[in-house]
Motif scaffolding. Structure first.
Motif, PDB file in Angstrom:
ATOM      1  N   ASP A  44      16.970 -18.271 -75.305  1.00 42.52           N
ATOM      2  CA  ASP A  44      17.677 -17.298 -74.460  1.00 42.52           C
ATOM      3  C   ASP A  44      17.681 -17.744 -72.998  1.00 42.52           C
ATOM      4  O   ASP A  44      18.685 -17.587 -72.293  1.00 42.52           O
ATOM      5  CB  ASP A  44      17.041 -15.912 -74.572  1.00 42.52           C
ATOM      6  N   MET A  45      16.556 -18.295 -72.537  1.00 40.27           N
ATOM      7  CA  MET A  45      16.488 -18.790 -71.163  1.00 40.27           C
ATOM      8  C   MET A  45      17.475 -19.943 -70.960  1.00 40.27           C
ATOM      9  O   MET A  45      18.165 -20.008 -69.940  1.00 40.27           O
ATOM     10  CB  MET A  45      15.067 -19.251 -70.833  1.00 40.27           C
ATOM     11  N   ALA A  46      17.557 -20.837 -71.934  1.00 32.09           N
ATOM     12  CA  ALA A  46      18.479 -21.970 -71.843  1.00 32.09           C
ATOM     13  C   ALA A  46      19.921 -21.480 -71.771  1.00 32.09           C
ATOM     14  O   ALA A  46      20.726 -21.997 -70.981  1.00 32.09           O
ATOM     15  CB  ALA A  46      18.294 -22.911 -73.030  1.00 32.09           C
ATOM     16  N   LEU A  47      20.249 -20.468 -72.573  1.00 31.46           N
ATOM     17  CA  LEU A  47      21.611 -19.919 -72.548  1.00 31.46           C
ATOM     18  C   LEU A  47      21.923 -19.285 -71.196  1.00 31.46           C
ATOM     19  O   LEU A  47      23.024 -19.455 -70.665  1.00 31.46           O
ATOM     20  CB  LEU A  47      21.794 -18.908 -73.682  1.00 31.46           C
ATOM     21  N   LYS A  48      20.956 -18.560 -70.629  1.00 31.34           N
ATOM     22  CA  LYS A  48      21.159 -17.956 -69.293  1.00 31.34           C
ATOM     23  C   LYS A  48      21.422 -19.045 -68.262  1.00 31.34           C
ATOM     24  O   LYS A  48      22.295 -18.899 -67.402  1.00 31.34           O
ATOM     25  CB  LYS A  48      19.941 -17.134 -68.883  1.00 31.34           C
ATOM     26  N   CYS A  49      20.650 -20.121 -68.323  1.00 27.71           N
ATOM     27  CA  CYS A  49      20.840 -21.231 -67.379  1.00 27.71           C
ATOM     28  C   CYS A  49      22.222 -21.861 -67.564  1.00 27.71           C
ATOM     29  O   CYS A  49      22.918 -22.138 -66.581  1.00 27.71           O
ATOM     30  CB  CYS A  49      19.745 -22.282 -67.550  1.00 27.71           C
ATOM     31  N   ALA A  50      22.610 -22.065 -68.809  1.00 34.39           N
ATOM     32  CA  ALA A  50      23.918 -22.671 -69.088  1.00 34.39           C
ATOM     33  C   ALA A  50      25.047 -21.779 -68.578  1.00 34.39           C
ATOM     34  O   ALA A  50      26.022 -22.274 -68.001  1.00 34.39           O
ATOM     35  CB  ALA A  50      24.065 -22.933 -70.583  1.00 34.39           C
ATOM     36  N   GLU A  51      24.915 -20.463 -68.767  1.00 27.77           N
ATOM     37  CA  GLU A  51      25.936 -19.528 -68.297  1.00 27.77           C
ATOM     38  C   GLU A  51      26.129 -19.595 -66.784  1.00 27.77           C
ATOM     39  O   GLU A  51      27.220 -19.371 -66.289  1.00 27.77           O
ATOM     40  CB  GLU A  51      25.549 -18.087 -68.684  1.00 27.77           C
ATOM     41  N   LYS A  52      25.062 -19.905 -66.059  1.00 29.58           N
ATOM     42  CA  LYS A  52      25.132 -19.978 -64.596  1.00 29.58           C
ATOM     43  C   LYS A  52      25.384 -21.393 -64.092  1.00 29.58           C
ATOM     44  O   LYS A  52      25.285 -21.654 -62.904  1.00 29.58           O
ATOM     45  CB  LYS A  52      23.828 -19.439 -63.991  1.00 29.58           C
ATOM     46  N   GLY A  53      25.685 -22.331 -65.005  1.00 30.99           N
ATOM     47  CA  GLY A  53      25.987 -23.697 -64.598  1.00 30.99           C
ATOM     48  C   GLY A  53      24.769 -24.526 -64.243  1.00 30.99           C
ATOM     49  O   GLY A  53      24.886 -25.563 -63.597  1.00 30.99           O
ATOM     50  N   GLU A  54      23.589 -24.098 -64.687  1.00 28.01           N
ATOM     51  CA  GLU A  54      22.341 -24.823 -64.422  1.00 28.01           C
ATOM     52  C   GLU A  54      22.080 -25.759 -65.595  1.00 28.01           C
ATOM     53  O   GLU A  54      21.160 -25.576 -66.383  1.00 28.01           O
ATOM     54  CB  GLU A  54      21.196 -23.829 -64.216  1.00 28.01           C
ATOM     55  N   ALA A  55      22.906 -26.790 -65.695  1.00 28.82           N
ATOM     56  CA  ALA A  55      22.917 -27.674 -66.873  1.00 28.82           C
ATOM     57  C   ALA A  55      21.587 -28.399 -67.061  1.00 28.82           C
ATOM     58  O   ALA A  55      21.082 -28.483 -68.189  1.00 28.82           O
ATOM     59  CB  ALA A  55      24.054 -28.673 -66.761  1.00 28.82           C
ATOM     60  N   GLU A  56      21.014 -28.944 -65.991  1.00 28.88           N
ATOM     61  CA  GLU A  56      19.758 -29.687 -66.129  1.00 28.88           C
ATOM     62  C   GLU A  56      18.642 -28.785 -66.661  1.00 28.88           C
ATOM     63  O   GLU A  56      17.910 -29.166 -67.568  1.00 28.88           O
ATOM     64  CB  GLU A  56      19.340 -30.290 -64.787  1.00 28.88           C
ATOM     65  N   ASP A  57      18.538 -27.579 -66.121  1.00 26.98           N
ATOM     66  CA  ASP A  57      17.518 -26.645 -66.599  1.00 26.98           C
ATOM     67  C   ASP A  57      17.767 -26.284 -68.059  1.00 26.98           C
ATOM     68  O   ASP A  57      16.825 -26.221 -68.861  1.00 26.98           O
ATOM     69  CB  ASP A  57      17.501 -25.381 -65.737  1.00 26.98           C
ATOM     70  N   ALA A  58      19.015 -26.032 -68.428  1.00 23.58           N
ATOM     71  CA  ALA A  58      19.346 -25.679 -69.809  1.00 23.58           C
ATOM     72  C   ALA A  58      18.955 -26.804 -70.763  1.00 23.58           C
ATOM     73  O   ALA A  58      18.369 -26.559 -71.825  1.00 23.58           O
ATOM     74  CB  ALA A  58      20.835 -25.364 -69.928  1.00 23.58           C
ATOM     75  N   LEU A  59      19.237 -28.053 -70.381  1.00 21.90           N
ATOM     76  CA  LEU A  59      18.892 -29.191 -71.240  1.00 21.90           C
ATOM     77  C   LEU A  59      17.383 -29.355 -71.382  1.00 21.90           C
ATOM     78  O   LEU A  59      16.883 -29.627 -72.477  1.00 21.90           O
ATOM     79  CB  LEU A  59      19.519 -30.473 -70.691  1.00 21.90           C
ATOM     80  N   LEU A  60      16.632 -29.198 -70.285  1.00 14.78           N
ATOM     81  CA  LEU A  60      15.170 -29.304 -70.363  1.00 14.78           C
ATOM     82  C   LEU A  60      14.588 -28.222 -71.270  1.00 14.78           C
ATOM     83  O   LEU A  60      13.675 -28.480 -72.057  1.00 14.78           O
ATOM     84  CB  LEU A  60      14.548 -29.206 -68.965  1.00 14.78           C
ATOM     85  N   LEU A  61      15.114 -27.016 -71.177  1.00 11.32           N
ATOM     86  CA  LEU A  61      14.634 -25.930 -72.032  1.00 11.32           C
ATOM     87  C   LEU A  61      14.970 -26.194 -73.494  1.00 11.32           C
ATOM     88  O   LEU A  61      14.147 -25.972 -74.378  1.00 11.32           O
ATOM     89  CB  LEU A  61      15.225 -24.596 -71.577  1.00 11.32           C
ATOM     90  N   MET A  62      16.163 -26.681 -73.761  1.00 12.11           N
ATOM     91  CA  MET A  62      16.536 -26.969 -75.143  1.00 12.11           C
ATOM     92  C   MET A  62      15.726 -28.131 -75.707  1.00 12.11           C
ATOM     93  O   MET A  62      15.350 -28.126 -76.875  1.00 12.11           O
ATOM     94  CB  MET A  62      18.038 -27.242 -75.264  1.00 12.11           C
ATOM     95  N   ALA A  63      15.399 -29.121 -74.884  1.00  8.51           N
ATOM     96  CA  ALA A  63      14.558 -30.234 -75.344  1.00  8.51           C
ATOM     97  C   ALA A  63      13.171 -29.730 -75.718  1.00  8.51           C
ATOM     98  O   ALA A  63      12.565 -30.191 -76.685  1.00  8.51           O
ATOM     99  CB  ALA A  63      14.464 -31.310 -74.266  1.00  8.51           C
TER     100      ALA A  63
END
Length: 163
Positions: A44-63
């Motif tokens: 859920d945190m990764a999706l929130k980051c992705a929605e706001k264009g925080e791609a690097e954070d989203a990728l780190l969370l998904m990893a």
């Protein structure tokens, strides 16, 4: 299992420093150990980051969500230089951008702890929090044997032995 709505009110015991605690934004809770997060919350945190264009954070969370990165049923929050990846000037950057309601439960509950015994719930603070430790060093405060206010939101560890 007993319906909690029909149970008698459970007595709550704590020291006054528990009710008085307030975060001093020292940032120590966000480092020095692994912060465990349930996979669904990390996703859920990764999706929130992705929605706001925080791609690097989203990728780190998904990893961190990958099976080989997990520790048991939990994921470990990614870090930068040994601190939570979201720590910015001793403040939670994730909370600032996405709101407190979206934080993982481990972050929402720190530093509160609670233990349920057959007679009561004992509420306390983790002394891994430097503010809580300072408060204890200045005096633990008075014991509130039957606290009747609104207790801080926290996980309760059950030691009643009936479940």
């Amino acid at each position: 299992m007993t319906d909690r709505s029909t149970q008698a009110r459970v007595k709550t015991t704590m020291f006054s420093i528990v009710a008085a605690w307030a975060c001093q934004k020292r940032g120590k809770c966000c480092g020095s150990w692994q912060i465990h997060v349930p996979p669904s919350q990390l996703r859920d945190m990764a999706l929130k980051c992705a929605e706001k264009g925080e791609a690097e954070d989203a990728l780190l969370l998904m990893a961190a969500h990958l099976p080989e990165r997990r520790q048991g049923a939990a994921c470990v929050m990614p870090t930068r230089q040994g601190m939570c990846m979201f720590l910015e000037d001793n403040l939670c950057g994730y909370r600032m951008r996405h709101g407190a309601e979206t934080l993982p439960v481990s972050c929402k509950k720190f530093p509160y702890v609670a233990i349920r015994t057959p007679e009561r719930i004992i509420m306390g603070l983790s002394f891994a929090c430097p503010t809580a430790l300072d408060m204890l060093a200045r005096g633990g405060g008075e014991l509130i044997d039957d606290f009747r206010g609104q207790p801080p939101s926290m996980p309760v560890f059950d030691f009643r032995g009936d479940e």
